[in-house]
Design a protein around this motif. Structure first.
Motif, PDB file in Angstrom:
ATOM      1  N   ASP A 280       0.128  10.919   4.592  1.00  0.00           N
ATOM      2  CA  ASP A 280       1.486  10.143   5.295  1.00  0.00           C
ATOM      3  C   ASP A 280       1.797   9.013   4.351  1.00  0.00           C
ATOM      4  O   ASP A 280       1.376   8.776   3.429  1.00  0.00           O
ATOM      5  N   ARG A 281       2.832   8.293   4.869  1.00  0.00           N
ATOM      6  CA  ARG A 281       3.204   6.878   4.239  1.00  0.00           C
ATOM      7  C   ARG A 281       2.193   6.178   3.774  1.00  0.00           C
ATOM      8  O   ARG A 281       2.181   5.481   2.505  1.00  0.00           O
ATOM      9  N   THR A 282       1.676   5.679   4.680  1.00  0.00           N
ATOM     10  CA  THR A 282       0.445   4.757   4.332  1.00  0.00           C
ATOM     11  C   THR A 282      -0.581   5.149   3.204  1.00  0.00           C
ATOM     12  O   THR A 282      -0.805   4.459   2.269  1.00  0.00           O
ATOM     13  N   GLU A 283      -0.954   6.486   3.201  1.00  0.00           N
ATOM     14  CA  GLU A 283      -1.906   6.858   2.012  1.00  0.00           C
ATOM     15  C   GLU A 283      -0.881   6.848   0.720  1.00  0.00           C
ATOM     16  O   GLU A 283      -1.603   6.719  -0.162  1.00  0.00           O
ATOM     17  N   ALA A 284       0.158   7.407   0.794  1.00  0.00           N
ATOM     18  CA  ALA A 284       1.259   7.365  -0.373  1.00  0.00           C
ATOM     19  C   ALA A 284       1.163   6.148  -0.711  1.00  0.00           C
ATOM     20  O   ALA A 284       0.974   6.127  -2.048  1.00  0.00           O
ATOM     21  N   ARG A 285       1.320   5.085  -0.235  1.00  0.00           N
ATOM     22  CA  ARG A 285       1.687   3.641  -0.462  1.00  0.00           C
ATOM     23  C   ARG A 285       0.234   2.819  -1.085  1.00  0.00           C
ATOM     24  O   ARG A 285       0.252   2.558  -2.222  1.00  0.00           O
ATOM     25  N   ALA A 286      -0.723   3.431  -0.563  1.00  0.00           N
ATOM     26  CA  ALA A 286      -2.178   2.870  -1.031  1.00  0.00           C
ATOM     27  C   ALA A 286      -2.174   3.535  -2.623  1.00  0.00           C
ATOM     28  O   ALA A 286      -2.828   2.819  -3.326  1.00  0.00           O
ATOM     29  N   GLN A 287      -1.986   4.771  -2.589  1.00  0.00           N
ATOM     30  CA  GLN A 287      -2.163   5.349  -3.802  1.00  0.00           C
ATOM     31  C   GLN A 287      -1.278   4.731  -4.890  1.00  0.00           C
ATOM     32  O   GLN A 287      -1.829   4.659  -6.011  1.00  0.00           O
ATOM     33  N   MET A 288      -0.256   4.570  -4.444  1.00  0.00           N
ATOM     34  CA  MET A 288       1.017   3.964  -5.523  1.00  0.00           C
ATOM     35  C   MET A 288       0.234   2.396  -5.831  1.00  0.00           C
ATOM     36  O   MET A 288       0.450   2.057  -7.096  1.00  0.00           O
ATOM     37  N   LEU A 289      -0.067   1.740  -5.184  1.00  0.00           N
ATOM     38  CA  LEU A 289      -0.367   0.308  -5.269  1.00  0.00           C
ATOM     39  C   LEU A 289      -1.753   0.372  -6.155  1.00  0.00           C
ATOM     40  O   LEU A 289      -1.966  -0.450  -7.069  1.00  0.00           O
ATOM     41  N   ALA A 290      -2.630   1.163  -5.861  1.00  0.00           N
ATOM     42  CA  ALA A 290      -3.668   1.578  -6.589  1.00  0.00           C
ATOM     43  C   ALA A 290      -3.548   1.803  -8.136  1.00  0.00           C
ATOM     44  O   ALA A 290      -4.120   1.318  -9.190  1.00  0.00           O
ATOM     45  N   MET A 291      -2.529   2.695  -8.267  1.00  0.00           N
ATOM     46  CA  MET A 291      -2.051   3.314  -9.524  1.00  0.00           C
ATOM     47  C   MET A 291      -1.588   1.983 -10.326  1.00  0.00           C
ATOM     48  O   MET A 291      -1.842   1.928 -11.599  1.00  0.00           O
TER      49      MET A 291
ATOM     50  N   ALA B 162      12.015   9.918   1.139  1.00  0.00           N
ATOM     51  CA  ALA B 162      12.549   8.576   1.176  1.00  0.00           C
ATOM     52  C   ALA B 162      11.535   7.609   1.896  1.00  0.00           C
ATOM     53  O   ALA B 162      11.157   6.539   1.679  1.00  0.00           O
ATOM     54  N   GLU B 163      11.213   8.258   3.355  1.00  0.00           N
ATOM     55  CA  GLU B 163      10.166   7.379   4.040  1.00  0.00           C
ATOM     56  C   GLU B 163       8.941   7.393   3.503  1.00  0.00           C
ATOM     57  O   GLU B 163       8.147   6.236   3.411  1.00  0.00           O
ATOM     58  N   LYS B 164       8.495   8.561   2.868  1.00  0.00           N
ATOM     59  CA  LYS B 164       7.074   8.477   2.270  1.00  0.00           C
ATOM     60  C   LYS B 164       6.859   7.714   1.138  1.00  0.00           C
ATOM     61  O   LYS B 164       5.739   7.080   0.790  1.00  0.00           O
ATOM     62  N   ALA B 165       7.827   7.694   0.241  1.00  0.00           N
ATOM     63  CA  ALA B 165       7.558   7.365  -1.335  1.00  0.00           C
ATOM     64  C   ALA B 165       8.573   6.369  -1.957  1.00  0.00           C
ATOM     65  O   ALA B 165       8.168   6.164  -3.321  1.00  0.00           O
ATOM     66  N   ALA B 166       9.564   6.578  -1.472  1.00  0.00           N
ATOM     67  CA  ALA B 166      10.678   5.805  -2.110  1.00  0.00           C
ATOM     68  C   ALA B 166      10.380   4.230  -1.763  1.00  0.00           C
ATOM     69  O   ALA B 166      10.150   3.754  -0.915  1.00  0.00           O
ATOM     70  N   LEU B 167      10.471   3.534  -3.068  1.00  0.00           N
ATOM     71  CA  LEU B 167      10.192   2.155  -3.068  1.00  0.00           C
ATOM     72  C   LEU B 167      11.477   1.233  -2.111  1.00  0.00           C
ATOM     73  O   LEU B 167      12.642   1.703  -2.441  1.00  0.00           O
ATOM     74  N   GLU B 168      10.970   0.169  -1.612  1.00  0.00           N
ATOM     75  CA  GLU B 168      12.118  -0.780  -1.002  1.00  0.00           C
ATOM     76  C   GLU B 168      12.256  -1.895  -1.822  1.00  0.00           C
ATOM     77  O   GLU B 168      11.509  -2.306  -2.835  1.00  0.00           O
ATOM     78  N   VAL B 169      13.675  -2.269  -1.861  1.00  0.00           N
ATOM     79  CA  VAL B 169      14.154  -3.190  -3.127  1.00  0.00           C
ATOM     80  C   VAL B 169      12.927  -4.546  -3.275  1.00  0.00           C
ATOM     81  O   VAL B 169      12.841  -5.009  -4.501  1.00  0.00           O
ATOM     82  N   ASP B 170      12.639  -4.947  -2.109  1.00  0.00           N
ATOM     83  CA  ASP B 170      11.631  -6.481  -2.111  1.00  0.00           C
ATOM     84  C   ASP B 170      10.410  -5.689  -1.545  1.00  0.00           C
ATOM     85  O   ASP B 170       9.723  -6.524  -1.022  1.00  0.00           O
ATOM     86  N   GLY B 171      10.002  -4.518  -1.699  1.00  0.00           N
ATOM     87  CA  GLY B 171       8.826  -4.165  -1.209  1.00  0.00           C
ATOM     88  C   GLY B 171       7.287  -4.207  -1.948  1.00  0.00           C
ATOM     89  O   GLY B 171       7.656  -5.017  -3.032  1.00  0.00           O
ATOM     90  N   PRO B 172       6.191  -3.941  -1.559  1.00  0.00           N
ATOM     91  CA  PRO B 172       4.966  -4.398  -1.929  1.00  0.00           C
ATOM     92  C   PRO B 172       4.792  -3.819  -3.477  1.00  0.00           C
ATOM     93  O   PRO B 172       4.020  -4.465  -4.382  1.00  0.00           O
ATOM     94  N   GLU B 173       5.360  -2.753  -3.887  1.00  0.00           N
ATOM     95  CA  GLU B 173       5.364  -2.097  -5.134  1.00  0.00           C
ATOM     96  C   GLU B 173       5.882  -2.979  -6.075  1.00  0.00           C
ATOM     97  O   GLU B 173       5.393  -3.111  -7.193  1.00  0.00           O
ATOM     98  N   TYR B 174       7.075  -3.421  -5.806  1.00  0.00           N
ATOM     99  CA  TYR B 174       7.803  -4.190  -6.636  1.00  0.00           C
ATOM    100  C   TYR B 174       7.189  -5.581  -6.779  1.00  0.00           C
ATOM    101  O   TYR B 174       6.929  -6.249  -7.967  1.00  0.00           O
ATOM    102  N   GLU B 175       6.808  -6.142  -5.855  1.00  0.00           N
ATOM    103  CA  GLU B 175       5.584  -7.395  -5.878  1.00  0.00           C
ATOM    104  C   GLU B 175       4.578  -6.900  -6.798  1.00  0.00           C
ATOM    105  O   GLU B 175       4.241  -7.966  -7.577  1.00  0.00           O
ATOM    106  N   ALA B 176       3.852  -5.940  -6.548  1.00  0.00           N
ATOM    107  CA  ALA B 176       2.693  -5.672  -7.352  1.00  0.00           C
ATOM    108  C   ALA B 176       3.227  -5.673  -9.040  1.00  0.00           C
ATOM    109  O   ALA B 176       2.335  -6.098  -9.958  1.00  0.00           O
TER     110      ALA B 176
END
Length: 380
Positions: A53-64, A110-124
């Motif tokens: 799901d989205r939560t698992e996908a986002r955790a994987q991306m941040l770890a990467m 888009a829901e599962k894996a696309a980054l948000e402009v001010d989202g946590p992935e860009y912050e990381a």
């Protein structure tokens, strides 16, 4: 607004030189600059397709992102010790954090894996750039609140401050929505400078080209006419000991625009049904004369690195010569042809002033219709 901009393009009014319309701060960036090193980080993309799901996908991306930081830090230490200049720019491959969407529907991806402009992935990513003290260029799928239920493939540059200083949405894609598909609305919101952004920084004027867009001369030229000196090119392609179309394109775009091309390819794609090394190898740095300065073989590596000499590039661009291709442009010759002809139509995803969400087969149907129209018009 869109009509006015298109009219300006047809008359060549937007074809300006790199030094026009600059602020005093911009002009300061044109002064003598110390050489630095850049690196194309050839790393394996990691698919989120199997994430539950989205939560698992986002955790994987941040770890990467944490893994990427470790690899960049180690590579840049070696490069400076080996070659002498500090590394100030690292370019990452295409869709490194997620791989491509495959047959996942556009709203679901888009829901599962696309980054948000001010989202946590860009912050990381911003925090990583701050810790490394360098510019990081990359590529990801991204949502935009102005265009719900679709995503854009976005190339970005994060500065050592942690800020995103460049955000470029891919304009030519076979299987994904682009600004051209929602053209009139996109122009009204972002204007043409938002379509072809150039970041004027202390390491040069940066612009992005995404993946196979390196094969389209107009995209690179539109950036060059806004002052771009360095093209950051995130890609995922089949590597080969033979010249690939993208390899030819990298050299051509560098030579004809008198600009550096820093091209980072994936080192395979993990977690997909494809064999790992299907998109692997041939990351390279090309100088402003179209010469390959360094190129990687296969696998995860940092071996495509080279010194960037902005002073030499700028002196060459300002020298009257047959080889000064930018100064010899006669853009008015082509304005009418480009302004009057339309091959693949704009605004394909706008219907009754609303954005429609395409199914996965929409893009192939659109190309089939375009080919039929070109045959009917006697173009092919």
């Amino acid at each position: 607004m869109a009509t006015a901009i298109c009219a300006a393009m047809a008359t060549g009014a937007l074809a300006r030189t790199a030094t026009e319309d600059m602020t005093s701060s911009d002009k300061d960036n044109m002064t003598e600059t110390t050489n630095y090193a850049a690196v194309a980080m050839q790393l394996a993309a990691r698919s989120v397709e199997k994430a539950a799901d989205r939560t698992e996908a986002r955790a994987q991306m941040l770890a990467m992102i944490g893994e990427i930081e470790t690899k960049i830090r180690s590579a840049t230490i070696f490069i400076q010790q080996y070659a002498g200049n500090p590394v100030k720019l690292a370019v990452l491959p295409e869709y490194l954090l997620t791989s491509y969407p495959g047959r996942i529907s556009i709203p679901d991806f888009a829901e599962k894996a696309a980054l948000e402009v001010d989202g946590p992935e860009y912050e990381a990513l911003g925090a990583m750039a701050q810790r490394l003290g360098m510019f990081i260029a990359g590529n990801a799928y991204e949502v935009d609140a102005n265009f719900p239920d679709i995503y854009f493939q976005t190339s970005f540059v994060v500065a050592p401050s942690g800020d995103v200083v460049l955000r470029y949405r891919r304009l030519n894609s076979m299987f994904a929505p682009t600004p051209h598909d929602v053209w009139s609305k996109y122009l009204d919101i972002y204007g043409l400078d938002g379509v072809f952004p150039v970041a004027r920084t202390e390491i040069g004027n940066l612009a992005a080209i995404a993946s196979e867009e390196i094969l389209y001369p107009e995209i690179a030229r539109a950036h060059a006419l806004r002052g771009a000196e360095i093209f950051v090119h995130s890609s995922s392609e089949i590597g080969s000991p033979l010249d690939t179309p993208k390899d030819v394109g990298k050299r051509a775009r560098a030579q004809e625009n008198m600009a550096y091309v820093i091209s980072a390819n994936t080192a395979g794609i993990e977690g997909s049904a494809l064999p790992l090394a299907s998109a692997d190898g041939n990351s390279m740095i090309v100088d402003y004369k179209g010469r390959v300065m360094s190129e990687s073989n296969s696998g995860e590596t940092f071996t495509a690195f080279a010194d960037i000499d902005l002073n030499a590039l700028r002196r060459t661009r300002r020298k009257p010569a047959m080889t000064n291709f930018l100064a010899r442009q006669r853009l008015e010759l082509f304005a009418a042809t480009y302004g009057e002809m339309s091959v693949q139509k704009a605004d394909g995803l706008i219907q009754d002033n609303d954005i429609r969400t395409p199914d996965r087969d929409y893009f192939l149907r659109t190309q089939e219709q375009t080919i039929e129209r070109m045959i009917k018009d006697g173009l092919i």
